[in-house]
Design a protein around this motif. Structure first.
Motif, PDB file in Angstrom:
ATOM      1  N   MET A   1       0.822  -1.202   0.000  1.00  0.00           N
ATOM      2  CA  MET A   1       0.000   0.000   0.000  1.00  0.00           C
ATOM      3  C   MET A   1       0.859   1.256   0.000  1.00  0.00           C
ATOM      4  SD  MET A   1      -2.961   1.090   2.717  1.00  0.00           S
ATOM      5  CE  MET A   1      -3.763  -0.468   2.532  1.00  0.00           C
ATOM      6  N   LYS A   2       1.962   1.216   0.726  1.00  0.00           N
ATOM      7  CA  LYS A   2       2.798   2.392   0.839  1.00  0.00           C
ATOM      8  C   LYS A   2       3.385   2.783  -0.502  1.00  0.00           C
ATOM      9  CE  LYS A   2       6.386   4.385   3.733  1.00  0.00           C
ATOM     10  NZ  LYS A   2       7.252   4.195   4.895  1.00  0.00           N
ATOM     11  N   GLY A   3       3.584   1.824  -1.343  1.00  0.00           N
ATOM     12  CA  GLY A   3       4.197   2.127  -2.621  1.00  0.00           C
ATOM     13  C   GLY A   3       3.206   2.448  -3.715  1.00  0.00           C
ATOM     14  N   THR A   4       1.917   2.504  -3.394  1.00  0.00           N
ATOM     15  CA  THR A   4       0.950   2.759  -4.450  1.00  0.00           C
ATOM     16  C   THR A   4       0.332   4.141  -4.280  1.00  0.00           C
ATOM     17  OG1 THR A   4      -0.705   1.585  -3.127  1.00  0.00           O
ATOM     18  CG2 THR A   4       0.465   0.318  -4.777  1.00  0.00           C
ATOM     19  N   ILE A   5      -0.932   4.217  -4.002  1.00  0.00           N
ATOM     20  CA  ILE A   5      -1.581   5.527  -4.058  1.00  0.00           C
ATOM     21  C   ILE A   5      -1.260   6.427  -2.874  1.00  0.00           C
ATOM     22  CG2 ILE A   5      -3.510   4.668  -5.411  1.00  0.00           C
ATOM     23  CD1 ILE A   5      -5.172   4.756  -2.852  1.00  0.00           C
ATOM     24  N   LEU A   6      -1.084   5.854  -1.696  1.00  0.00           N
ATOM     25  CA  LEU A   6      -1.024   6.708  -0.520  1.00  0.00           C
ATOM     26  C   LEU A   6       0.273   7.476  -0.398  1.00  0.00           C
ATOM     27  CD1 LEU A   6      -2.743   4.431   2.122  1.00  0.00           C
ATOM     28  CD2 LEU A   6      -3.687   6.350   0.859  1.00  0.00           C
ATOM     29  N   GLY A   7       1.391   6.800  -0.533  1.00  0.00           N
ATOM     30  CA  GLY A   7       2.654   7.468  -0.309  1.00  0.00           C
ATOM     31  C   GLY A   7       2.995   8.502  -1.370  1.00  0.00           C
ATOM     32  N   PRO A   8       3.338   8.096  -2.573  1.00  0.00           N
ATOM     33  CA  PRO A   8       3.794   9.041  -3.582  1.00  0.00           C
ATOM     34  C   PRO A   8       2.785  10.120  -3.920  1.00  0.00           C
ATOM     35  CG  PRO A   8       4.322   6.797  -4.203  1.00  0.00           C
ATOM     36  CD  PRO A   8       3.421   6.707  -3.018  1.00  0.00           C
TER      37      PRO A   8
ATOM     38  N   PHE B   1      -6.890   1.484  -6.349  1.00  0.00           N
ATOM     39  CA  PHE B   1      -5.449   1.516  -6.582  1.00  0.00           C
ATOM     40  C   PHE B   1      -5.163   1.788  -8.065  1.00  0.00           C
ATOM     41  CE2 PHE B   1      -6.096  -0.726  -2.667  1.00  0.00           C
ATOM     42  CZ  PHE B   1      -5.128  -0.169  -1.836  1.00  0.00           C
ATOM     43  N   THR B   2      -5.613   2.952  -8.502  1.00  0.00           N
ATOM     44  CA  THR B   2      -5.482   3.356  -9.899  1.00  0.00           C
ATOM     45  C   THR B   2      -5.058   4.821  -9.956  1.00  0.00           C
ATOM     46  OG1 THR B   2      -7.798   4.036  -9.983  1.00  0.00           O
ATOM     47  CG2 THR B   2      -7.298   1.758 -10.621  1.00  0.00           C
ATOM     48  N   PRO B   3      -4.540   5.280 -11.091  1.00  0.00           N
ATOM     49  CA  PRO B   3      -4.171   6.699 -11.220  1.00  0.00           C
ATOM     50  C   PRO B   3      -5.334   7.650 -10.969  1.00  0.00           C
ATOM     51  CG  PRO B   3      -3.161   5.417 -12.972  1.00  0.00           C
ATOM     52  CD  PRO B   3      -4.111   4.486 -12.260  1.00  0.00           C
ATOM     53  N   GLY B   4      -6.546   7.229 -11.342  1.00  0.00           N
ATOM     54  CA  GLY B   4      -7.700   8.088 -11.145  1.00  0.00           C
ATOM     55  C   GLY B   4      -7.948   8.401  -9.682  1.00  0.00           C
ATOM     56  N   TYR B   5      -7.905   7.365  -8.848  1.00  0.00           N
ATOM     57  CA  TYR B   5      -8.118   7.612  -7.432  1.00  0.00           C
ATOM     58  C   TYR B   5      -6.895   8.284  -6.802  1.00  0.00           C
ATOM     59  CZ  TYR B   5      -9.229   7.097  -2.544  1.00  0.00           C
ATOM     60  OH  TYR B   5      -9.468   7.375  -1.234  1.00  0.00           O
ATOM     61  N   ALA B   6      -5.705   7.973  -7.311  1.00  0.00           N
ATOM     62  CA  ALA B   6      -4.493   8.636  -6.819  1.00  0.00           C
ATOM     63  C   ALA B   6      -4.611  10.144  -7.001  1.00  0.00           C
ATOM     64  CB  ALA B   6      -3.267   8.106  -7.550  1.00  0.00           C
ATOM     65  N   ALA B   7      -5.210  10.572  -8.108  1.00  0.00           N
ATOM     66  CA  ALA B   7      -5.395  12.001  -8.348  1.00  0.00           C
ATOM     67  C   ALA B   7      -6.340  12.608  -7.317  1.00  0.00           C
ATOM     68  CB  ALA B   7      -5.928  12.224  -9.762  1.00  0.00           C
ATOM     69  N   GLU B   8      -7.351  11.835  -6.894  1.00  0.00           N
ATOM     70  CA  GLU B   8      -8.282  12.319  -5.884  1.00  0.00           C
ATOM     71  C   GLU B   8      -7.587  12.497  -4.535  1.00  0.00           C
ATOM     72  OE1 GLU B   8     -11.831  13.164  -6.031  1.00  0.00           O
ATOM     73  OE2 GLU B   8     -10.851  13.498  -7.958  1.00  0.00           O
ATOM     74  N   VAL B   9      -6.763  11.524  -4.152  1.00  0.00           N
ATOM     75  CA  VAL B   9      -6.023  11.629  -2.898  1.00  0.00           C
ATOM     76  C   VAL B   9      -5.066  12.814  -2.948  1.00  0.00           C
ATOM     77  CG1 VAL B   9      -4.374  10.474  -1.372  1.00  0.00           C
ATOM     78  CG2 VAL B   9      -6.227   9.174  -2.417  1.00  0.00           C
TER      79      VAL B   9
ATOM     80  N   ALA C   1     -13.939  10.876  -1.013  1.00  0.00           N
ATOM     81  CA  ALA C   1     -13.549  10.525  -2.379  1.00  0.00           C
ATOM     82  C   ALA C   1     -13.607   9.016  -2.587  1.00  0.00           C
ATOM     83  CB  ALA C   1     -12.138  11.043  -2.667  1.00  0.00           C
ATOM     84  N   LEU C   2     -13.188   8.254  -1.590  1.00  0.00           N
ATOM     85  CA  LEU C   2     -13.211   6.797  -1.699  1.00  0.00           C
ATOM     86  C   LEU C   2     -14.636   6.282  -1.834  1.00  0.00           C
ATOM     87  CD1 LEU C   2     -11.715   4.069  -1.536  1.00  0.00           C
ATOM     88  CD2 LEU C   2     -11.971   4.189   0.959  1.00  0.00           C
ATOM     89  N   ARG C   3     -15.547   6.829  -1.062  1.00  0.00           N
ATOM     90  CA  ARG C   3     -16.925   6.364  -1.089  1.00  0.00           C
ATOM     91  C   ARG C   3     -17.620   6.715  -2.401  1.00  0.00           C
ATOM     92  NH1 ARG C   3     -18.512   7.912   5.223  1.00  0.00           N
ATOM     93  NH2 ARG C   3     -17.447   6.102   6.154  1.00  0.00           N
ATOM     94  N   GLN C   4     -17.146   7.756  -3.072  1.00  0.00           N
ATOM     95  CA  GLN C   4     -17.744   8.150  -4.347  1.00  0.00           C
ATOM     96  C   GLN C   4     -17.063   7.494  -5.537  1.00  0.00           C
ATOM     97  OE1 GLN C   4     -17.577  12.434  -4.423  1.00  0.00           O
ATOM     98  NE2 GLN C   4     -18.854  12.664  -2.602  1.00  0.00           N
ATOM     99  N   PHE C   5     -15.898   6.920  -5.288  1.00  0.00           N
ATOM    100  CA  PHE C   5     -15.115   6.344  -6.389  1.00  0.00           C
ATOM    101  C   PHE C   5     -15.549   4.914  -6.637  1.00  0.00           C
ATOM    102  CE2 PHE C   5     -11.407   4.556  -8.505  1.00  0.00           C
ATOM    103  CZ  PHE C   5     -11.054   5.580  -9.375  1.00  0.00           C
ATOM    104  N   GLU C   6     -15.869   4.596  -7.868  1.00  0.00           N
ATOM    105  CA  GLU C   6     -16.283   3.248  -8.230  1.00  0.00           C
ATOM    106  C   GLU C   6     -15.099   2.454  -8.771  1.00  0.00           C
ATOM    107  OE1 GLU C   6     -19.528   3.429 -10.914  1.00  0.00           O
ATOM    108  OE2 GLU C   6     -20.859   4.497  -9.518  1.00  0.00           O
ATOM    109  N   GLY C   7     -15.060   1.198  -8.407  1.00  0.00           N
ATOM    110  CA  GLY C   7     -14.018   0.323  -8.925  1.00  0.00           C
ATOM    111  C   GLY C   7     -12.780   0.285  -8.045  1.00  0.00           C
ATOM    112  N   ASP C   8     -11.702  -0.186  -8.638  1.00  0.00           N
ATOM    113  CA  ASP C   8     -10.444  -0.380  -7.933  1.00  0.00           C
ATOM    114  C   ASP C   8      -9.835   0.974  -7.541  1.00  0.00           C
ATOM    115  OD1 ASP C   8      -8.015  -1.157  -6.960  1.00  0.00           O
ATOM    116  OD2 ASP C   8      -7.223  -1.892  -8.871  1.00  0.00           O
TER     117      ASP C   8
END
Length: 236
Positions: free
Chosen positions: A1-8, A128-136, A119-126
Motif C-alpha cells: 500500500m505504501k508504494g501505491t496511491i497513498l505514499g507518492p 489503486f489506480t491513477p484516477g483515485y491517486a489524483a483524488e487523494v 472521495a473513496l466512497r464516491q469512487f467506483e471500482g479499484d
C-alpha cells in the motif's frame, strides 16, 4: 500500500522542495535587529503558576485533537483496506494506526482524512489506480491550502533563519528577510502551516543550525523534507 496511491501521491501534493533555489546561496553580514522592547519581568509566582497551568491545559487539548485527527485518518485507511480486500471486515493494523503520531497539524490531518474518505466512497471500482491517486492528491493539496500559515506567523521562522545567516557574515539580515519572504514565503507558509507544533519546533531548530557558506536552497529543503514525509502515517 505504501508504494501505491497513498505514499507518492500525497507527497507529490505536499511537495514544497525545490522552491528554495529561488534564494541565492550565501550567509550574511550585519547582526539581526534587536527587539524593540523587552518582555516584562515575571516576578509574581501566581502569574507563573497561572501560565504553567494554561500551557498544560493547551498541551492536553492539542494532544487530544491530535489523537482524534489520527483516528479519523485510521478510519479512512481501514475503509480503503476493506475496499482492497473484498473479504476483509476490519483492518488488522487499525489499533496500531491510532497509536501513531505524525508531524501533521490536527486540522490538516482531519481535512485530508475526511476528503479522502469522501472521495473513496464516491469512487467506483479499484481505488489503486491513477484516477483515485489524483483524488487523494487533490485532498492533500486542498488540506495544505486550508491550513496555510498567515504571513505574520511565519515571522519567527524567518527571524531564526535570517539570524543564523546574518551571523555567518555575508548576507544582511533585512535583505535576507525580504528575499526569503518574497521568494519562499508562500511555499513556507503552506509547508509549515501543515505541521503541528512538534514539526514546527523541529523546523525552527534546523533553521538555526544551517551551515555557513553552503548552498542555502538544499539546506532549507533538508529541514523541511523529513517533516513533510512524516505528515501522514502509512502502513509498512
Amino acid at each position: 500500500m505504501k508504494g501505491t496511491i497513498l505514499g507518492p501521491s500525497f507527497r507529490a501534493a505536499a511537495a514544497v522542495l525545490g522552491a528554495a533555489s529561488l534564494l541565492a546561496a550565501g550567509c550574511g553580514g550585519s547582526p539581526p535587529r534587536a527587539a524593540s522592547a523587552q518582555a516584562p519581568a515575571r516576578s509574581a509566582p501566581e502569574a507563573r503558576d497561572g501560565r504553567s497551568a494554561s500551557k498544560a491545559t493547551l498541551e492536553q487539548l492539542e494532544q487530544r485533537e491530535q489523537r482524534e485527527a489520527q483516528r479519523a485518518w485510521c478510519v479512512y485507511l481501514e475503509e480503503l483496506y476493506e475496499r482492497a480486500s473484498e473479504q476483509a471486515r476490519g483492518w488488522p493494523k487499525f489499533e496500531e494506526c491510532t497509536r501513531m503520531t505524525t508531524m501533521a497539524s490536527p486540522r490538516m490531518l482531519r481535512e485530508t482524512s475526511e476528503c479522502s474518505l469522501a472521495a473513496l466512497r464516491q469512487f467506483e471500482g479499484d481505488p489503486f489506480t491513477p484516477g483515485y491517486a489524483a483524488e487523494v492528491s487533490r485532498c492533500g493539496s486542498e488540506a495544505m491550502t486550508a491550513t496555510t500559515l498567515p504571513r505574520s506567523d511565519l515571522a519567527p521562522f524567518m527571524a531564526v533563519l535570517c539570524g543564523r545567516l546574518a551571523g555567518c557574515g555575508d548576507l544582511d539580515y533585512d535583505t535576507c528577510r525580504q528575499t526569503l519572504e518574497d521568494g519562499l514565503g508562500p511555499q513556507l507558509e503552506r509547508a509549515i502551516g501543515a505541521m503541528n507544533n512538534r514539526g514546527r519546533q523541529e523546523v525552527r531548530a534546523c533553521f538555526g543550525k544551517l551551515e555557513c557558506g553552503g548552498d542555502l536552497g538544499p539546506q532549507i529543503s533538508a529541514c523541511l523534507e523529513p517533516i513533510m514525509d512524516d505528515l501522514l502515517w502509512l502502513p509498512g
